[in-house]
Motif scaffolding. Sequence first.
Motif, PDB file in Angstrom:
ATOM      1  N   LYS A   1     -29.006  -9.234  95.793  1.00  0.00           N
ATOM      2  CA  LYS A   1     -29.447  -7.868  95.740  1.00  0.00           C
ATOM      3  C   LYS A   1     -28.960  -6.644  96.765  1.00  0.00           C
ATOM      4  O   LYS A   1     -29.099  -7.329  98.001  1.00  0.00           O
ATOM      5  CB  LYS A   1     -30.809  -7.730  95.362  1.00  0.00           C
ATOM      6  CG  LYS A   1     -31.196  -6.418  94.591  1.00  0.00           C
ATOM      7  CD  LYS A   1     -32.798  -6.589  94.134  1.00  0.00           C
ATOM      8  CE  LYS A   1     -33.116  -5.385  93.033  1.00  0.00           C
ATOM      9  NZ  LYS A   1     -34.255  -5.404  92.467  1.00  0.00           N
ATOM     10  N   TYR A   2     -28.348  -5.848  96.385  1.00  0.00           N
ATOM     11  CA  TYR A   2     -27.911  -4.995  97.495  1.00  0.00           C
ATOM     12  C   TYR A   2     -27.087  -5.308  98.401  1.00  0.00           C
ATOM     13  O   TYR A   2     -26.725  -4.667  99.579  1.00  0.00           O
ATOM     14  CB  TYR A   2     -29.040  -4.293  98.084  1.00  0.00           C
ATOM     15  CG  TYR A   2     -30.122  -3.562  97.509  1.00  0.00           C
ATOM     16  CD1 TYR A   2     -29.950  -2.391  96.762  1.00  0.00           C
ATOM     17  CD2 TYR A   2     -31.520  -4.060  97.228  1.00  0.00           C
ATOM     18  CE1 TYR A   2     -30.907  -1.779  96.123  1.00  0.00           C
ATOM     19  CE2 TYR A   2     -32.501  -3.710  96.355  1.00  0.00           C
ATOM     20  CZ  TYR A   2     -32.106  -2.475  95.727  1.00  0.00           C
ATOM     21  OH  TYR A   2     -33.074  -1.773  95.082  1.00  0.00           O
ATOM     22  N   ASP A   3     -26.258  -6.401  98.090  1.00  0.00           N
ATOM     23  CA  ASP A   3     -25.144  -6.881  99.077  1.00  0.00           C
ATOM     24  C   ASP A   3     -23.784  -6.034  98.864  1.00  0.00           C
ATOM     25  O   ASP A   3     -23.723  -5.209  97.824  1.00  0.00           O
ATOM     26  CB  ASP A   3     -24.821  -8.214  98.869  1.00  0.00           C
ATOM     27  CG  ASP A   3     -24.482  -8.910  97.461  1.00  0.00           C
ATOM     28  OD1 ASP A   3     -24.062  -7.923  96.726  1.00  0.00           O
ATOM     29  OD2 ASP A   3     -23.813 -10.062  97.284  1.00  0.00           O
ATOM     30  N   VAL A   4     -22.817  -6.241  99.388  1.00  0.00           N
ATOM     31  CA  VAL A   4     -21.509  -5.651  99.279  1.00  0.00           C
ATOM     32  C   VAL A   4     -20.768  -5.625  97.706  1.00  0.00           C
ATOM     33  O   VAL A   4     -20.298  -4.589  97.028  1.00  0.00           O
ATOM     34  CB  VAL A   4     -20.520  -6.221 100.140  1.00  0.00           C
ATOM     35  CG1 VAL A   4     -19.949  -7.573 100.000  1.00  0.00           C
ATOM     36  CG2 VAL A   4     -19.230  -4.967 100.199  1.00  0.00           C
ATOM     37  N   PHE A   5     -21.101  -6.797  96.874  1.00  0.00           N
ATOM     38  CA  PHE A   5     -20.753  -6.810  95.817  1.00  0.00           C
ATOM     39  C   PHE A   5     -21.487  -6.043  94.909  1.00  0.00           C
ATOM     40  O   PHE A   5     -20.774  -5.024  94.073  1.00  0.00           O
ATOM     41  CB  PHE A   5     -20.619  -8.219  95.025  1.00  0.00           C
ATOM     42  CG  PHE A   5     -20.789  -8.291  93.561  1.00  0.00           C
ATOM     43  CD1 PHE A   5     -19.514  -8.051  92.764  1.00  0.00           C
ATOM     44  CD2 PHE A   5     -21.864  -8.470  92.840  1.00  0.00           C
ATOM     45  CE1 PHE A   5     -19.309  -8.125  91.544  1.00  0.00           C
ATOM     46  CE2 PHE A   5     -21.917  -8.600  91.373  1.00  0.00           C
ATOM     47  CZ  PHE A   5     -20.592  -8.310  90.883  1.00  0.00           C
ATOM     48  N   ASN A   6     -22.541  -5.964  95.036  1.00  0.00           N
ATOM     49  CA  ASN A   6     -23.524  -4.926  94.116  1.00  0.00           C
ATOM     50  C   ASN A   6     -23.475  -3.638  94.404  1.00  0.00           C
ATOM     51  O   ASN A   6     -23.464  -2.701  93.655  1.00  0.00           O
ATOM     52  CB  ASN A   6     -24.907  -5.342  94.176  1.00  0.00           C
ATOM     53  CG  ASN A   6     -25.220  -6.518  93.364  1.00  0.00           C
ATOM     54  OD1 ASN A   6     -25.368  -6.353  92.302  1.00  0.00           O
ATOM     55  ND2 ASN A   6     -25.603  -7.786  94.389  1.00  0.00           N
ATOM     56  N   MET A   7     -23.259  -3.173  96.013  1.00  0.00           N
ATOM     57  CA  MET A   7     -22.876  -1.933  96.176  1.00  0.00           C
ATOM     58  C   MET A   7     -21.390  -1.399  95.793  1.00  0.00           C
ATOM     59  O   MET A   7     -21.321  -0.109  95.479  1.00  0.00           O
ATOM     60  CB  MET A   7     -22.756  -1.985  97.940  1.00  0.00           C
ATOM     61  CG  MET A   7     -24.260  -2.027  98.201  1.00  0.00           C
ATOM     62  SD  MET A   7     -25.499  -0.758  97.753  1.00  0.00           S
ATOM     63  CE  MET A   7     -24.549   0.657  98.922  1.00  0.00           C
ATOM     64  N   ILE A   8     -20.286  -2.259  95.733  1.00  0.00           N
ATOM     65  CA  ILE A   8     -19.342  -1.858  95.278  1.00  0.00           C
ATOM     66  C   ILE A   8     -19.119  -1.340  93.647  1.00  0.00           C
ATOM     67  O   ILE A   8     -18.948  -0.340  93.195  1.00  0.00           O
ATOM     68  CB  ILE A   8     -18.025  -2.877  95.474  1.00  0.00           C
ATOM     69  CG1 ILE A   8     -17.652  -2.896  96.852  1.00  0.00           C
ATOM     70  CG2 ILE A   8     -16.629  -2.611  94.546  1.00  0.00           C
ATOM     71  CD1 ILE A   8     -16.854  -4.425  97.023  1.00  0.00           C
TER      72      ILE A   8
END
Length: 662
Positions: A643-650
């Motif tokens: 949750k909230y990592d770079v994948f989810n942020m992109i």
Amino acid sequence: MGIEFGYMSLVRVKSVLLMAGATFALVLFAQLLELQGFKSLSSLFSAGKIELRQDSFIYHNSSSNSTYPSVLDAANINVADLVSTVAEVSDEMVNGVSNVKGDSYPENIKKFGDTSNDDDLDPEDELPSNDELELNNNTQVLGVSKDNSSKQENPPEFELPVLNDTSKSDFSPGHDIVIGPAASPPLNLLSLTNSPENLETNPGNDVNSTALSTSRMGKDAEDLFTKNESPKIQKVGLSNAVNDSSVSSIPATKERVKEPKRMVVSISNMNDMLLSSYASYKAVKPRWSSAVDRELRNVKSMIENAATIEKDSQFDVSLYRNFSAFKRSYELMEQILKVYVYAEGERPIFHQPPLKGIYASEGWFMKQLKSNKRFLTKNMNKAHLFYLPFSSRELEIALYVPNSHSRDNLIRRLSDYVNTVKAKYDSWNRTDGADHFLVACHDWAPAETRKIMANCIRSLCNTDLKEGFQFGKDVALPETYVRSPQNPLRQLGGKPYSQRRILAFFAGNMHGYLRPILLNYWENKDPDMKIFSLLRKAKGEMTYAQYMKSSKYCICAKGYEVNSPRVVEAIFYECVPVIISDNFVPPFFETLNWESFAVFVLEKDIPNLKSILLSIPKTRYRLMQQRVKRVQQHFLWHSRPVKYDVFNMILHSIWHNRVFRT
């Protein structure tokens, strides 16, 4: 008998003289041919080919054993010698020969399973692109070109917006600029933007170069931006032969260079442009309505009316533009968003991107989205977004022809793909691609997608405003250097702020015009400023990673393009990033308040770099470094998304723009 002998002697003398004359004529003719042939060969087969575009000046060492650009000894350069027009060149490759080590075509690229210890390499050494530097009709070059067949690329079809500005540069276009001859090899790219305008009008508490007056600059800097000076530029004609070891003997001519005035958009003005993009944007009206459109309009309303959150135990709310809206938007994304991924497309261009190196963002995003059951749907009628799963890096590897200086076949391949989608499905035709998106980290991606995917949401590493990046539609993609696909978090972290003894650090290849200028001012000039070209491993010496882990500020100077993996690397090693790259839109710009944890320095203020950094109070630095550690979670890849990592942020950035374009 005597008469006859005398006559025969005279005949023999005449024969000898005739033969001697013929021999002499043949020698002269052969020498003439040899001279002409030498000039032709010098032009056609010089190992240091030079191609540029946009009025730039570049030199590559003609030594056959070196693929690195030659760099002029800083002691031999005057400040004014470093000023020229901007070189807009794509990163990493010249005529199929890499500017950095380790580059090759597919058969020699490091495989996925290669886990060799490369943590201490310059990030741009790992997986460079096959790029060409282009030459236009207004360019004079230091050196000899192989040929004159380079293809001129059309200028961008757009201009930066004109902003209200009362702060002008010290230095106006139309100067003559001198690059004098030197005993050592010439500078890789003796070029600096002429008159970058300072559009910063309200810096507030944020740290950037415009907060300091020019009176704090040293004498060299004052000379650099003096109006009344009239420096000249010595240029070498393309027909001149170049001595490999020196250019001091090359005849040169003085020529006046008319330089276009270039606007520089400050980070504060980017903030204003982002806000105005939402107010002025006119959504593409769908050809027919759907339940998805109504759903997104409701989502937009809920985000705009989100309850105010002043404090949060998990987040530092000052890191965000509007934390309340971000958190509500993220929650709604997890609850609602559905993405359709097209199955069409042959590998490796489609569905098989790189997972290691500087282009890894596009690979990891594709890999993790395609395995994510929460967001995927096979029902087009339920999809809020449609993903075009191609790799800009693999596209270049598969289709770019070395030395062709043309990307036409790459663009044609993407165009064929879009036409296939349009012919097979109604999804594209409903919105003309406005609900479709791509994720591409190659420098060429903006140009390759500018027309055929004009309406799409483009998630790009190269976010240069001059290259057509559009606020409110396009997304700034983090350029993450993944060294180990098996362990992307290897060497994460750094020393606490109290143990960071080095003021500033930079090391890297001399890509582009800016880095040689940075080194000219700061390499071996100040013990607090650890500014290098390439670091080589040596026993007892600090490594690249150790320097980043031990420095207060990490310099993120642009290369050939505005983006650099150093921005994310600095955050990875918990070092405050100092971004020197005019018109660069940083990642997740619509969400993050970058000025709260990073320093932005205008390119023209490189001479004042140390003064800018020292002007930051210790308490301010300590706060920024703590915020870097807090924001770090948004820039990390995990084997499985967190949750909230770079994948989810992109994905959230793409979702955000889709919602607010409805």
